[in-house]
Design a protein around this motif. Structure first.
Motif, short mmCIF file in Angstrom:
data_model
loop_
_atom_site.label_atom_id
_atom_site.label_comp_id
_atom_site.label_asym_id
_atom_site.label_seq_id
_atom_site.Cartn_x
_atom_site.Cartn_y
_atom_site.Cartn_z
N GLU A 146 0.82 -1.22 0.00
CA GLU A 146 0.00 0.00 0.00
C GLU A 146 0.85 1.27 0.00
OE1 GLU A 146 -3.14 0.36 -0.41
OE2 GLU A 146 -3.87 -1.69 -0.18
N ASP A 147 2.01 1.21 0.68
CA ASP A 147 2.87 2.39 0.76
C ASP A 147 4.02 2.38 -0.25
OD1 ASP A 147 4.41 0.37 1.80
OD2 ASP A 147 4.78 1.33 3.74
N GLY A 148 4.04 1.35 -1.10
CA GLY A 148 5.08 1.26 -2.13
C GLY A 148 6.39 0.68 -1.65
N LYS A 149 6.44 0.23 -0.40
CA LYS A 149 7.72 -0.22 0.18
C LYS A 149 7.82 -1.72 0.40
CE LYS A 149 8.09 4.13 2.78
NZ LYS A 149 8.23 4.72 4.13
N ALA A 150 6.82 -2.49 -0.01
CA ALA A 150 6.77 -3.93 0.33
C ALA A 150 7.94 -4.71 -0.27
CB ALA A 150 5.45 -4.54 -0.12
N GLY A 151 8.28 -4.42 -1.53
CA GLY A 151 9.42 -5.07 -2.15
C GLY A 151 9.28 -6.55 -2.40
N LEU A 152 8.06 -7.06 -2.57
CA LEU A 152 7.86 -8.48 -2.85
C LEU A 152 8.17 -8.78 -4.31
CD1 LEU A 152 4.56 -9.08 -0.86
CD2 LEU A 152 6.87 -9.68 -0.17
N MET A 153 8.65 -10.00 -4.57
CA MET A 153 8.98 -10.44 -5.93
C MET A 153 10.02 -9.53 -6.58
SD MET A 153 7.17 -13.17 -6.57
CE MET A 153 7.04 -13.32 -8.34
N GLY A 154 10.87 -8.92 -5.77
CA GLY A 154 11.91 -8.06 -6.30
C GLY A 154 11.45 -6.67 -6.68
N ALA A 155 10.23 -6.30 -6.26
CA ALA A 155 9.68 -4.97 -6.59
C ALA A 155 10.52 -3.88 -5.94
CB ALA A 155 8.24 -4.87 -6.12
N THR A 156 10.69 -2.79 -6.65
CA THR A 156 11.47 -1.67 -6.12
C THR A 156 10.65 -0.86 -5.11
OG1 THR A 156 10.73 -0.26 -7.95
CG2 THR A 156 12.82 -1.43 -8.24
N ASP A 157 11.35 -0.12 -4.28
CA ASP A 157 10.72 0.75 -3.30
C ASP A 157 10.27 2.02 -4.03
OD1 ASP A 157 10.00 2.50 -1.29
OD2 ASP A 157 11.64 1.94 0.04
N ILE A 158 8.99 2.13 -4.27
CA ILE A 158 8.45 3.27 -5.03
C ILE A 158 8.72 4.59 -4.32
CG2 ILE A 158 6.30 4.36 -5.81
CD1 ILE A 158 5.24 1.61 -6.47
N SER A 159 8.76 4.56 -2.98
CA SER A 159 8.95 5.81 -2.24
C SER A 159 10.33 6.43 -2.51
CB SER A 159 8.79 5.57 -0.74
OG SER A 159 9.84 4.76 -0.23
N LEU A 160 11.25 5.61 -3.03
CA LEU A 160 12.60 6.11 -3.32
C LEU A 160 12.83 6.35 -4.81
CD1 LEU A 160 14.64 3.69 -1.00
CD2 LEU A 160 13.84 6.01 -0.49
N SER A 161 11.80 6.12 -5.62
CA SER A 161 11.94 6.25 -7.07
C SER A 161 12.23 7.69 -7.49
CB SER A 161 10.66 5.77 -7.76
OG SER A 161 10.73 6.01 -9.16
N GLN A 162 13.11 7.82 -8.48
CA GLN A 162 13.46 9.13 -9.04
C GLN A 162 12.99 9.27 -10.48
OE1 GLN A 162 14.90 11.59 -7.17
NE2 GLN A 162 14.64 10.12 -5.48
N LEU A 163 12.15 8.32 -10.94
CA LEU A 163 11.68 8.37 -12.32
C LEU A 163 10.81 9.59 -12.57
CD1 LEU A 163 10.64 4.64 -12.96
CD2 LEU A 163 12.64 5.82 -13.87
N ASP A 164 10.94 10.15 -13.78
CA ASP A 164 10.06 11.26 -14.16
C ASP A 164 8.75 10.68 -14.68
OD1 ASP A 164 10.62 10.26 -16.68
OD2 ASP A 164 11.92 11.94 -17.26
N ASP A 165 7.83 11.56 -15.09
CA ASP A 165 6.51 11.10 -15.54
C ASP A 165 6.61 10.09 -16.68
OD1 ASP A 165 5.54 12.82 -13.69
OD2 ASP A 165 4.70 14.27 -15.10
N ALA A 166 7.45 10.39 -17.66
CA ALA A 166 7.59 9.49 -18.81
C ALA A 166 8.14 8.14 -18.38
CB ALA A 166 8.50 10.12 -19.86
N GLY A 167 9.09 8.16 -17.44
CA GLY A 167 9.69 6.92 -16.95
C GLY A 167 8.71 6.05 -16.20
N ILE A 168 7.86 6.69 -15.39
CA ILE A 168 6.84 5.94 -14.64
C ILE A 168 5.84 5.30 -15.59
CG2 ILE A 168 4.98 6.10 -12.94
CD1 ILE A 168 6.47 8.48 -11.72
#
Length: 203
Positions: A146-168
């Motif tokens: 729910e908070d983007g930090k679970a990291g299951l199945m190798g998922a990245t921590d969304i709260s630390l993402s630096q992607l721009d709009d196009a990247g997301i």
């Protein structure tokens, strides 16, 4: 870390299959001396491969967002095959050795089928929604949380993402590494809505 363990697991599974395939063929062909020689030669490598097979498999199991029926059948097949194989080769029992080999191959097949299954949303009514949070909850929380930090199945921590709009948007649409793309599940408006919501999860 997940990606490296996943790669290790794939390699050791193939090695495990190869070792037991060779032993089974030798047993079925009545090559007793060759089987004994092979078993002695590969005793330590087989123990290492078996340990890595189970250890990496258990770790990956803890990373699964959910345990479905295919996963349960796979686990039963794997854990049943080990004692059957030990008894089969120890007693030179061709039927048990063959059964163990079939269980191992079956478990591998179930894993491949499970991997190719498309994720289902938590609520089928969400499909037509353009609410970013609602869509995120349906398609993304199983791995990201729910908070983007679970990291299951190798998922990245969304709260630390630096992607721009196009990247997301690119990531959501086409996926990357273990993350599958959702371009075939969501339309551009929905993807844009998820992209906007994802940005709110950043620190």
């Amino acid at each position: 870390m997940y990606q490296s363990i996943y790669t290790t697991h794939k390699i050791v599974v193939l090695l495990f299959l190869l070792i037991y395939l060779i032993k089974t063929i030798l047993l079925l062909a009545n090559k007793t001396e060759q089987l004994a020689r092979f078993s002695r030669l590969f005793k330590v490598p087989e123990m290492i491969v078996s340990f890595l097979f189970l250890a990496s498999g258990i770790y990956m199991l803890t990373q699964q967002p959910e345990i479905n029926k295919l996963m349960i059948f796979k686990l039963i097949a794997v854990f049943a095959s080990i004692p059957i194989a030990i008894i089969g080769f120890k007693r030179s029992n061709k039927a048990l050795a063959s059964l163990a080999m079939l269980l191992i191959i079956g478990a591998y097949g179930l894993a491949e089928v499970n991997k190719k299954q498309k994720p289902k949303s938590n609520d089928t009514t969400v499909v037509s929604s353009i609410d970013g949070k609602e869509l995120y909850s349906a398609y993304c929380t199983k791995c990201h949380g729910e908070d983007g930090k679970a990291g299951l199945m190798g998922a990245t921590d969304i709260s630390l993402s630096q992607l721009d709009d196009a990247g997301i948007i690119e990531m959501i649409t086409n996926g990357k590494n273990n993350m599958q793309g959702f371009g075939s599940h969501l339309n551009p408006e929905q993807i844009a809505a998820v992209s906007e919501y994802v940005k709110t999860l950043r620190k």
